[in-house]
Design an enzyme around this catalytic site. Structure first.
Site, PDB file in Angstrom:
ATOM      1  N   SER A 106      42.005  26.320  22.093  1.00 17.70           N
ATOM      2  CA  SER A 106      41.433  24.989  22.331  1.00 17.70           C
ATOM      3  C   SER A 106      42.393  23.897  21.867  1.00 17.70           C
ATOM      4  O   SER A 106      42.212  22.736  22.215  1.00 17.70           O
ATOM      5  CB  SER A 106      40.143  24.814  21.543  1.00 17.70           C
ATOM      6  OG  SER A 106      39.285  25.881  21.736  1.00 17.70           O
ATOM      7  N   HIS A 127      42.446  27.636  29.399  1.00 15.71           N
ATOM      8  CA  HIS A 127      41.386  27.164  28.501  1.00 15.71           C
ATOM      9  C   HIS A 127      40.046  27.227  29.233  1.00 15.71           C
ATOM     10  O   HIS A 127      39.700  26.299  29.972  1.00 15.71           O
ATOM     11  CB  HIS A 127      41.727  25.746  28.022  1.00 15.71           C
ATOM     12  CG  HIS A 127      40.795  25.211  26.981  1.00 15.71           C
ATOM     13  ND1 HIS A 127      40.632  23.867  26.748  1.00 15.71           N
ATOM     14  CD2 HIS A 127      39.968  25.835  26.113  1.00 15.71           C
ATOM     15  CE1 HIS A 127      39.752  23.701  25.784  1.00 15.71           C
ATOM     16  NE2 HIS A 127      39.331  24.880  25.384  1.00 15.71           N
ATOM     17  N   GLU A 139      41.015  24.819  32.208  1.00 16.29           N
ATOM     18  CA  GLU A 139      42.105  23.860  32.017  1.00 16.29           C
ATOM     19  C   GLU A 139      43.389  24.693  31.895  1.00 16.29           C
ATOM     20  O   GLU A 139      43.484  25.554  31.012  1.00 16.29           O
ATOM     21  CB  GLU A 139      41.822  23.090  30.713  1.00 16.29           C
ATOM     22  CG  GLU A 139      42.606  21.831  30.520  1.00 16.29           C
ATOM     23  CD  GLU A 139      42.155  21.084  29.250  1.00 16.29           C
ATOM     24  OE1 GLU A 139      41.619  21.692  28.302  1.00 16.29           O
ATOM     25  OE2 GLU A 139      42.373  19.863  29.212  1.00 16.29           O
ATOM     26  N   ASN A 177      39.677  18.152  25.069  1.00 15.11           N
ATOM     27  CA  ASN A 177      39.319  17.764  23.699  1.00 15.11           C
ATOM     28  C   ASN A 177      39.865  16.397  23.300  1.00 15.11           C
ATOM     29  O   ASN A 177      39.303  15.731  22.437  1.00 15.11           O
ATOM     30  CB  ASN A 177      39.783  18.830  22.718  1.00 15.11           C
ATOM     31  CG  ASN A 177      38.830  20.021  22.746  1.00 15.11           C
ATOM     32  OD1 ASN A 177      37.622  19.840  22.842  1.00 15.11           O
ATOM     33  ND2 ASN A 177      39.365  21.225  22.695  1.00 15.11           N
TER      34      ASN A 177
HETATM   35  N1  LIG Z   1      33.856  28.953  21.155  1.00 16.82           N
HETATM   36  C1  LIG Z   1      34.164  28.037  22.069  1.00 16.82           C
HETATM   37  O1  LIG Z   1      33.336  27.233  22.463  1.00 16.82           O
HETATM   38  C2  LIG Z   1      35.545  27.999  22.642  1.00 16.82           C
HETATM   39  C3  LIG Z   1      35.775  27.275  23.837  1.00 16.82           C
HETATM   40  C4  LIG Z   1      37.050  27.285  24.405  1.00 16.82           C
HETATM   41  C5  LIG Z   1      38.078  27.972  23.790  1.00 16.82           C
HETATM   42  N2  LIG Z   1      37.838  28.649  22.619  1.00 16.82           N
HETATM   43  C6  LIG Z   1      38.970  29.381  22.003  1.00 16.82           C
HETATM   44  O2  LIG Z   1      38.788  30.767  22.229  1.00 16.82           O
HETATM   45  C7  LIG Z   1      39.349  31.496  21.139  1.00 16.82           C
HETATM   46  C8  LIG Z   1      38.297  32.409  20.550  1.00 16.82           C
HETATM   47  O3  LIG Z   1      37.197  31.629  20.148  1.00 16.82           O
HETATM   48  P1  LIG Z   1      35.770  32.279  19.825  1.00 16.82           P
HETATM   49  O4  LIG Z   1      34.832  31.166  19.600  1.00 16.82           O
HETATM   50  O5  LIG Z   1      35.462  33.331  20.836  1.00 16.82           O
HETATM   51  O6  LIG Z   1      36.117  32.983  18.422  1.00 16.82           O
HETATM   52  P2  LIG Z   1      35.393  34.206  17.672  1.00 16.82           P
HETATM   53  O7  LIG Z   1      35.791  34.087  16.256  1.00 16.82           O
HETATM   54  O8  LIG Z   1      33.950  34.251  18.061  1.00 16.82           O
HETATM   55  O9  LIG Z   1      36.073  35.490  18.343  1.00 16.82           O
HETATM   56  C9  LIG Z   1      37.399  35.847  18.079  1.00 16.82           C
HETATM   57  C10 LIG Z   1      37.537  37.347  18.251  1.00 16.82           C
HETATM   58  O10 LIG Z   1      38.915  37.677  18.073  1.00 16.82           O
HETATM   59  C11 LIG Z   1      38.973  38.853  17.310  1.00 16.82           C
HETATM   60  N3  LIG Z   1      40.293  38.944  16.678  1.00 16.82           N
HETATM   61  C12 LIG Z   1      40.737  38.333  15.557  1.00 16.82           C
HETATM   62  N4  LIG Z   1      42.010  38.681  15.301  1.00 16.82           N
HETATM   63  C13 LIG Z   1      42.393  39.507  16.299  1.00 16.82           C
HETATM   64  C14 LIG Z   1      43.587  40.210  16.598  1.00 16.82           C
HETATM   65  N5  LIG Z   1      44.656  40.090  15.826  1.00 16.82           N
HETATM   66  N6  LIG Z   1      43.617  40.999  17.707  1.00 16.82           N
HETATM   67  C15 LIG Z   1      42.514  41.117  18.496  1.00 16.82           C
HETATM   68  N7  LIG Z   1      41.365  40.480  18.276  1.00 16.82           N
HETATM   69  C16 LIG Z   1      41.296  39.689  17.179  1.00 16.82           C
HETATM   70  C17 LIG Z   1      37.817  38.729  16.325  1.00 16.82           C
HETATM   71  O11 LIG Z   1      37.477  39.997  15.771  1.00 16.82           O
HETATM   72  C18 LIG Z   1      36.727  38.148  17.210  1.00 16.82           C
HETATM   73  O12 LIG Z   1      35.973  39.151  17.858  1.00 16.82           O
HETATM   74  C19 LIG Z   1      39.899  30.456  20.166  1.00 16.82           C
HETATM   75  O13 LIG Z   1      41.264  30.258  20.431  1.00 16.82           O
HETATM   76  C20 LIG Z   1      39.091  29.218  20.504  1.00 16.82           C
HETATM   77  O14 LIG Z   1      39.759  28.030  20.195  1.00 16.82           O
HETATM   78  C21 LIG Z   1      36.603  28.689  22.049  1.00 16.82           C
END
Ligand SMILES: NC(=O)c1ccc[n+]([C@@H]2O[C@H](COP(=O)([O-])OP(=O)(O)OC[C@H]3O[C@@H](n4cnc5c(N)ncnc54)[C@H](O)[C@@H]3O)[C@@H](O)[C@H]2O)c1
Length: 269
Positions: A106, A127, A139, A177
């Site tokens: 993000s 994104h 995005e 954002n």
């Molecule tokens: N939550 C949102 O609304 C949203 C929206 C757009 C983008 N994002 C982006 O998506 C990404 C993930 O966000 P999220 O909310 O799903 O996070 P989250 O914490 O819910 O999930 C992350 C996952 O990654 C896993 N993980 C951590 N380290 C790892 C590794 N080294 N190898 C493999 N897996 C690993 C974790 O175990 C977890 O299951 C981030 O970069 C975030 O900025 C999130």
């Protein structure tokens, strides 16, 4: 986000390998996919057979080497530069030289992630929006070294996933954002200064601007820690005081009032 991305890719007909660090996280991801697809079965938008076929296209693993034959990897790990850098270095080592390495970050610089690999021309931002199966936008962020070929392939793939790809260059907060978060931050300042109640601020933006939810409700949904982290990225990245996070947002995060996920934010859940 990772399970949502796996779901839309499998639904579009692709074979998917979903990787996490522990089996319990993979099981949780598969459960979320099952629940989301079942909703479509219940609404008769998908047959039970189609659901089973989609699920059968997704393999799970904790072994990064299982990604070796992928033509694209979409990284969606924890939003932390150190963690993502490590993952990109490993992916660079295990995947074929032609594979595209995309990030769902993000806020982290795509240029920086690209520079940790030997293929910065094949590193790009994809994104997705939350919830991934519902939201149309992806995005697409081009890092300083991202090639036109990588961009074109990623754009075409996004369209095949049934999403709308919209392009921007690598810059703090990208477009989504950079525009959204200062609006949310301003709503928090209005609350902080006592200009209006939370209900009034949200109601004015919801009814007056035709937004589906007010900015304080949306902040609670996103997570106040995430909102603060993104404001800090904008503030540090541009060095402009117009992006300073509201003290009330900092205070809530310090108190552990992170929104929906912690049971309290600007509202109580
Ligand atoms: N939550 C949102 O609304 C949203 C929206 C757009 C983008 N994002 C982006 O998506 C990404 C993930 O966000 P999220 O909310 O799903 O996070 P989250 O914490 O819910 O999930 C992350 C996952 O990654 C896993 N993980 C951590 N380290 C790892 C590794 N080294 N190898 C493999 N897996 C690993 C974790 O175990 C977890 O299951 C981030 O970069 C975030 O900025 C999130």
């Amino acid at each position: 986000m990772g399970n949502g991305i796996a779901q839309v890719a499998a639904r579009a007909g692709f074979d998917v390998v979903m990787r996490d660090v522990a089996d319990e996280f993979l099981a949780r991801g598969m459960k979320a996919i099952d629940k989301s697809l079942q909703r479509d079965v219940d609404k008769e938008r998908l047959s039970a057979e189609e659901k089973a076929i989609i699920i059968s296209r997704i393999k799970t693993t904790t072994d990064i080497a299982s990604l070796s034959s992928a033509f694209i990897v979409v990284e969606a790990v924890t939003e932390d530069l150190g963690v993502k850098t490590e993952v990109f270095r490993s992916l660079d080592g295990v995947t074929g030289p032609e594979a595209i390495l995309a990030s769902n970050t993000s806020s982290i610089s795509i240029t920086k992630l690209g520079a940790t690999t030997r293929r910065p021309d094949k590193v790009i931002g994809m994104h997705f929006m939350n919830p991934v199966p519902v939201m149309k936008l992806v995005e697409i962020i081009r890092g300083a070294a991202t090639s036109d070929e990588t961009y074109e392939k990623t754009r075409a793939l996004t369209a095949k996933l049934g999403k709308v790809p919209l392009e921007c260059h690598d810059s703090p907060g990208f477009i989504s954002n950079r525009v959204l978060m200062p609006m949310i931050n301003e709503a928090i300042f209005a609350l902080y200064e006592g200009v209006a109640s939370r209900e009034s601020i949200d109601g004015i933006m919801k009814l007056g601007m035709n937004h589906p939810m007010g900015p304080l409700t949306l902040a609670d949904f996103i997570g106040l820690d995430v909102c603060l982290a993104i404001m800090n990225v904008l503030h540090d990245g541009f060095g402009d005081s117009k992006y300073r996070p509201c003290p009330l947002l900092k205070r809530y995060v310090d108190a552990g009032w992170l929104g929906r996920k912690s049971g309290r934010g600007f509202y109580e859940y």
